[in-house]
Design a protein around this motif. Sequence first.
Motif, PDB file in Angstrom:
ATOM      1  N   SER A  76       0.659  -1.001  -0.049  1.00 44.33           N
ATOM      2  CA  SER A  76      -0.001  -0.093   0.036  1.00 44.33           C
ATOM      3  C   SER A  76       0.704   1.263  -0.368  1.00 44.33           C
ATOM      4  O   SER A  76       2.491   1.241   0.021  1.00 44.33           O
ATOM      5  CB  SER A  76      -0.858   0.096   0.925  1.00 44.33           C
ATOM      6  OG  SER A  76      -0.145   0.193   2.245  1.00 44.33           O
ATOM      7  N   ASP A  77       0.236   2.707  -0.055  1.00 47.15           N
ATOM      8  CA  ASP A  77       0.722   3.898  -0.206  1.00 47.15           C
ATOM      9  C   ASP A  77       1.931   3.313  -0.757  1.00 47.15           C
ATOM     10  O   ASP A  77       3.510   4.637  -0.085  1.00 47.15           O
ATOM     11  CB  ASP A  77       1.119   3.905   1.832  1.00 47.15           C
ATOM     12  CG  ASP A  77      -0.505   4.035   2.245  1.00 47.15           C
ATOM     13  OD1 ASP A  77      -0.739   4.984   2.524  1.00 47.15           O
ATOM     14  OD2 ASP A  77      -0.113   2.680   3.018  1.00 47.15           O
ATOM     15  N   TRP A  78       2.159   3.722  -2.046  1.00 51.72           N
ATOM     16  CA  TRP A  78       2.999   3.447  -2.859  1.00 51.72           C
ATOM     17  C   TRP A  78       3.570   5.340  -3.079  1.00 51.72           C
ATOM     18  O   TRP A  78       4.186   5.410  -2.963  1.00 51.72           O
ATOM     19  CB  TRP A  78       2.549   3.022  -4.498  1.00 51.72           C
ATOM     20  CG  TRP A  78       2.690   1.733  -4.363  1.00 51.72           C
ATOM     21  CD1 TRP A  78       3.330   0.670  -3.143  1.00 51.72           C
ATOM     22  CD2 TRP A  78       2.264   1.100  -5.359  1.00 51.72           C
ATOM     23  NE1 TRP A  78       2.692  -0.642  -4.413  1.00 51.72           N
ATOM     24  CE2 TRP A  78       2.543  -0.176  -4.992  1.00 51.72           C
ATOM     25  CE3 TRP A  78       2.051   1.455  -6.814  1.00 51.72           C
ATOM     26  CZ2 TRP A  78       2.195  -1.605  -5.978  1.00 51.72           C
ATOM     27  CZ3 TRP A  78       1.759  -0.012  -7.426  1.00 51.72           C
ATOM     28  CH2 TRP A  78       1.816  -1.327  -7.426  1.00 51.72           C
ATOM     29  N   HIS A  79       2.420   5.955  -3.390  1.00 57.37           N
ATOM     30  CA  HIS A  79       2.967   7.735  -2.597  1.00 57.37           C
ATOM     31  C   HIS A  79       3.643   7.995  -4.083  1.00 57.37           C
ATOM     32  O   HIS A  79       4.285   8.521  -4.293  1.00 57.37           O
ATOM     33  CB  HIS A  79       3.150   8.316  -2.069  1.00 57.37           C
ATOM     34  CG  HIS A  79       2.415   7.880  -0.972  1.00 57.37           C
ATOM     35  ND1 HIS A  79       1.222   8.661  -0.772  1.00 57.37           N
ATOM     36  CD2 HIS A  79       1.472   7.698   0.308  1.00 57.37           C
ATOM     37  CE1 HIS A  79       0.335   9.097   0.666  1.00 57.37           C
ATOM     38  NE2 HIS A  79       1.037   7.914   0.326  1.00 57.37           N
ATOM     39  N   ILE A  80       2.897   7.064  -5.805  1.00 60.99           N
ATOM     40  CA  ILE A  80       3.651   7.030  -6.801  1.00 60.99           C
ATOM     41  C   ILE A  80       3.391   8.574  -7.508  1.00 60.99           C
ATOM     42  O   ILE A  80       2.498   9.360  -7.724  1.00 60.99           O
ATOM     43  CB  ILE A  80       2.939   6.497  -7.591  1.00 60.99           C
ATOM     44  CG1 ILE A  80       3.655   5.491  -7.598  1.00 60.99           C
ATOM     45  CG2 ILE A  80       4.549   6.589  -9.538  1.00 60.99           C
ATOM     46  CD1 ILE A  80       5.188   4.616  -6.803  1.00 60.99           C
ATOM     47  N   GLY A  81       4.863   9.575  -7.672  1.00 60.62           N
ATOM     48  CA  GLY A  81       4.728  11.425  -7.783  1.00 60.62           C
ATOM     49  C   GLY A  81       5.176  11.876  -6.853  1.00 60.62           C
ATOM     50  O   GLY A  81       5.495  13.459  -7.090  1.00 60.62           O
ATOM     51  N   ARG A  93       3.600   2.777   8.745  1.00 59.03           N
ATOM     52  CA  ARG A  93       4.495   2.311   9.617  1.00 59.03           C
ATOM     53  C   ARG A  93       3.525   0.864   9.586  1.00 59.03           C
ATOM     54  O   ARG A  93       2.474   0.495   9.760  1.00 59.03           O
ATOM     55  CB  ARG A  93       3.950   2.811  10.906  1.00 59.03           C
ATOM     56  CG  ARG A  93       5.650   1.475  11.939  1.00 59.03           C
ATOM     57  CD  ARG A  93       5.437   2.278  12.884  1.00 59.03           C
ATOM     58  NE  ARG A  93       5.977   3.587  13.599  1.00 59.03           N
ATOM     59  CZ  ARG A  93       6.732   4.436  13.145  1.00 59.03           C
ATOM     60  NH1 ARG A  93       7.554   3.563  14.069  1.00 59.03           N
ATOM     61  NH2 ARG A  93       6.926   5.838  14.068  1.00 59.03           N
ATOM     62  N   ARG A  94       5.068  -0.354   9.028  1.00 53.20           N
ATOM     63  CA  ARG A  94       4.240  -2.195   9.004  1.00 53.20           C
ATOM     64  C   ARG A  94       4.296  -1.880  10.583  1.00 53.20           C
ATOM     65  O   ARG A  94       4.421  -2.113  11.285  1.00 53.20           O
ATOM     66  CB  ARG A  94       5.838  -2.112   8.447  1.00 53.20           C
ATOM     67  CG  ARG A  94       5.692  -3.822   8.936  1.00 53.20           C
ATOM     68  CD  ARG A  94       4.606  -4.669   8.180  1.00 53.20           C
ATOM     69  NE  ARG A  94       4.211  -6.288   8.691  1.00 53.20           N
ATOM     70  CZ  ARG A  94       2.960  -6.966   8.996  1.00 53.20           C
ATOM     71  NH1 ARG A  94       1.883  -5.914   9.274  1.00 53.20           N
ATOM     72  NH2 ARG A  94       3.141  -7.558   8.782  1.00 53.20           N
ATOM     73  N   GLN A  95       3.081  -2.733  11.229  1.00 50.29           N
ATOM     74  CA  GLN A  95       2.632  -2.659  12.112  1.00 50.29           C
ATOM     75  C   GLN A  95       1.652  -4.086  11.923  1.00 50.29           C
ATOM     76  O   GLN A  95       0.701  -4.348  10.917  1.00 50.29           O
ATOM     77  CB  GLN A  95       1.890  -1.750  13.175  1.00 50.29           C
ATOM     78  CG  GLN A  95       1.322  -0.549  11.971  1.00 50.29           C
ATOM     79  CD  GLN A  95       0.672  -0.352  12.882  1.00 50.29           C
ATOM     80  OE1 GLN A  95       0.548   0.509  14.136  1.00 50.29           O
ATOM     81  NE2 GLN A  95       1.175   1.734  12.192  1.00 50.29           N
ATOM     82  N   HIS A  96       1.354  -5.112  13.199  1.00 57.56           N
ATOM     83  CA  HIS A  96      -0.012  -5.407  13.350  1.00 57.56           C
ATOM     84  C   HIS A  96      -0.518  -5.022  14.444  1.00 57.56           C
ATOM     85  O   HIS A  96      -0.527  -4.713  15.840  1.00 57.56           O
ATOM     86  CB  HIS A  96       0.641  -6.594  13.702  1.00 57.56           C
ATOM     87  CG  HIS A  96      -0.199  -8.123  14.220  1.00 57.56           C
ATOM     88  ND1 HIS A  96      -0.931  -8.324  15.595  1.00 57.56           N
ATOM     89  CD2 HIS A  96      -2.041  -8.301  14.332  1.00 57.56           C
ATOM     90  CE1 HIS A  96      -1.845  -9.345  16.031  1.00 57.56           C
ATOM     91  NE2 HIS A  96      -2.460  -9.111  14.345  1.00 57.56           N
ATOM     92  N   ILE A  97      -1.785  -4.640  14.272  1.00 58.25           N
ATOM     93  CA  ILE A  97      -3.402  -4.443  15.186  1.00 58.25           C
ATOM     94  C   ILE A  97      -4.118  -5.682  15.468  1.00 58.25           C
ATOM     95  O   ILE A  97      -4.598  -6.971  14.831  1.00 58.25           O
ATOM     96  CB  ILE A  97      -4.283  -3.219  14.325  1.00 58.25           C
ATOM     97  CG1 ILE A  97      -3.827  -2.501  13.872  1.00 58.25           C
ATOM     98  CG2 ILE A  97      -5.509  -2.790  15.602  1.00 58.25           C
ATOM     99  CD1 ILE A  97      -2.721  -1.066  14.666  1.00 58.25           C
ATOM    100  N   PRO A  98      -4.342  -6.165  16.744  1.00 60.00           N
ATOM    101  CA  PRO A  98      -4.131  -6.532  17.642  1.00 60.00           C
ATOM    102  C   PRO A  98      -5.594  -6.745  17.266  1.00 60.00           C
ATOM    103  O   PRO A  98      -6.603  -6.133  17.653  1.00 60.00           O
ATOM    104  CB  PRO A  98      -4.010  -6.284  19.147  1.00 60.00           C
ATOM    105  CG  PRO A  98      -2.642  -5.659  19.298  1.00 60.00           C
ATOM    106  CD  PRO A  98      -3.010  -4.499  18.063  1.00 60.00           C
ATOM    107  N   ALA A  99      -5.997  -7.846  17.094  1.00 61.53           N
ATOM    108  CA  ALA A  99      -7.517  -7.749  16.462  1.00 61.53           C
ATOM    109  C   ALA A  99      -8.089  -9.261  16.906  1.00 61.53           C
ATOM    110  O   ALA A  99      -7.466 -10.419  17.159  1.00 61.53           O
ATOM    111  CB  ALA A  99      -8.133  -7.336  15.392  1.00 61.53           C
ATOM    112  N   GLY A 149       2.173  -1.090   4.931  1.00 59.16           N
ATOM    113  CA  GLY A 149       3.533   0.206   5.172  1.00 59.16           C
ATOM    114  C   GLY A 149       3.930   1.055   3.741  1.00 59.16           C
ATOM    115  O   GLY A 149       3.422   0.195   3.146  1.00 59.16           O
ATOM    116  N   SER A 150       4.391   1.955   4.230  1.00 56.78           N
ATOM    117  CA  SER A 150       5.160   2.544   2.869  1.00 56.78           C
ATOM    118  C   SER A 150       5.802   1.974   2.203  1.00 56.78           C
ATOM    119  O   SER A 150       6.679   1.313   3.053  1.00 56.78           O
ATOM    120  CB  SER A 150       5.149   4.337   2.697  1.00 56.78           C
ATOM    121  OG  SER A 150       5.125   5.170   1.484  1.00 56.78           O
ATOM    122  N   PRO A 151       6.273   1.284   1.074  1.00 56.48           N
ATOM    123  CA  PRO A 151       7.446   0.729   0.715  1.00 56.48           C
ATOM    124  C   PRO A 151       8.871   1.378   0.187  1.00 56.48           C
ATOM    125  O   PRO A 151       9.617   0.970   0.520  1.00 56.48           O
ATOM    126  CB  PRO A 151       7.484  -0.019  -0.585  1.00 56.48           C
ATOM    127  CG  PRO A 151       6.429   0.540  -1.226  1.00 56.48           C
ATOM    128  CD  PRO A 151       5.355   1.418  -0.404  1.00 56.48           C
TER     129      PRO A 151
END
Length: 389
Positions: free
Chosen positions: A7-12, A227-233, A241-243
Amino acid sequence: MKFLHTSDWHIGKTLKGRNRLEEQAGVLREITRIALDNDVDAVLIAGDVYENPAPTPEAQKLVVRTLLRLAEQHIEVVLIAGNHDNGATFEAYKPLTDVAGIHIYGHARPAANGGVHRFRAKSSDEYVNVAVLPFLSQRYAVRAAEIIANTPSQNIGAYDQLVRDVLDNLTKPFTPDAVNIVMAHLTCTGGVFGGGERAAQSIMEYHVPAAVFPVEAHYVALGHLHRRQHIPAACPVHYSGSPYAVDFGEQNNTHVVCLVQASPGTPAKITDIPITSGRRLRTVEGTVAQLIAGRVDYGEDYLRLVVTQPAYAGIRDDLLEPLPNTLEIRIHPDHAGTGSTAGIAVDRPARTPAQLFSDYCHSIGVCDDRVLALFDQLHDDLTRSIARP
């Protein structure tokens, strides 16, 4: 079956005027290579493909070629719009991209009308359900709840309840004999910001608890937080996160794509695969002499310099000539009141537009929450990029 979550490539995205398209092309090539090397069945892209709702032709060409290369290898490509993307444009091109095997979703829709993308994994022949939820602004969350979940206008409540109502509809078609996935672009309560998110569409009014996701989901692929993360659920909820580092606030983040293996009766197994193509962003602090002396350690990193001495005429030139990858120069607050700081920022904490407006209202003696609420609504309308459905 196996799939990549990104996700969140933000190309450009440019940074302090520096064009980063070549760097972004390297990141997308690396993601494509990882997908091919791991023989994945699908690539899920959870929003913010572009930096702007009107991306340049060069940015669009880079994204289209990447998606086509994936689809040409019989990889199921599923993509949703984020708050930086133009959902209406995504929808306009959907009939064409569907033919190419690229499945894009710009607006939320009911499960019975395309809100769940269904396919069979090429490697295992397993059925896969992907409930897709592009970014919803506060105003259009109301519209989506009315259309998708049949929520009466008089019962419409908080943003998180609206999202819950929409997800309840989207996840009803989940079946025990399929791999069930939710893909959404939103802020999950408890998530840690990456540093480059758009503040107006990440504030508490946009938070949803992880409890909105059903236990039947094998995996929840989220975008928006960098940010790369795991949400407890009750089910696996993950931000990839963005690459690459989109802004200096992300300079210490770990950049990955998530390789996910899932079967109808088996818990998902998630493996983080590092992305190394993006250039590092680095903040360095010191006097002019110390900053220049450290240049052998900086390599090709993009730099934000914090100068710990009074500014003087010509300080920019003295730093930029030996350190050409410098994108920003700041004066440390301890020295901000001395010397000339023309053209150089003072290193103060950034404030959101809402905070600045609140401070202004306080300074002129206006203390009315309705005014602040109207400002938030206006700012949301101006910064959102999802056009009216």
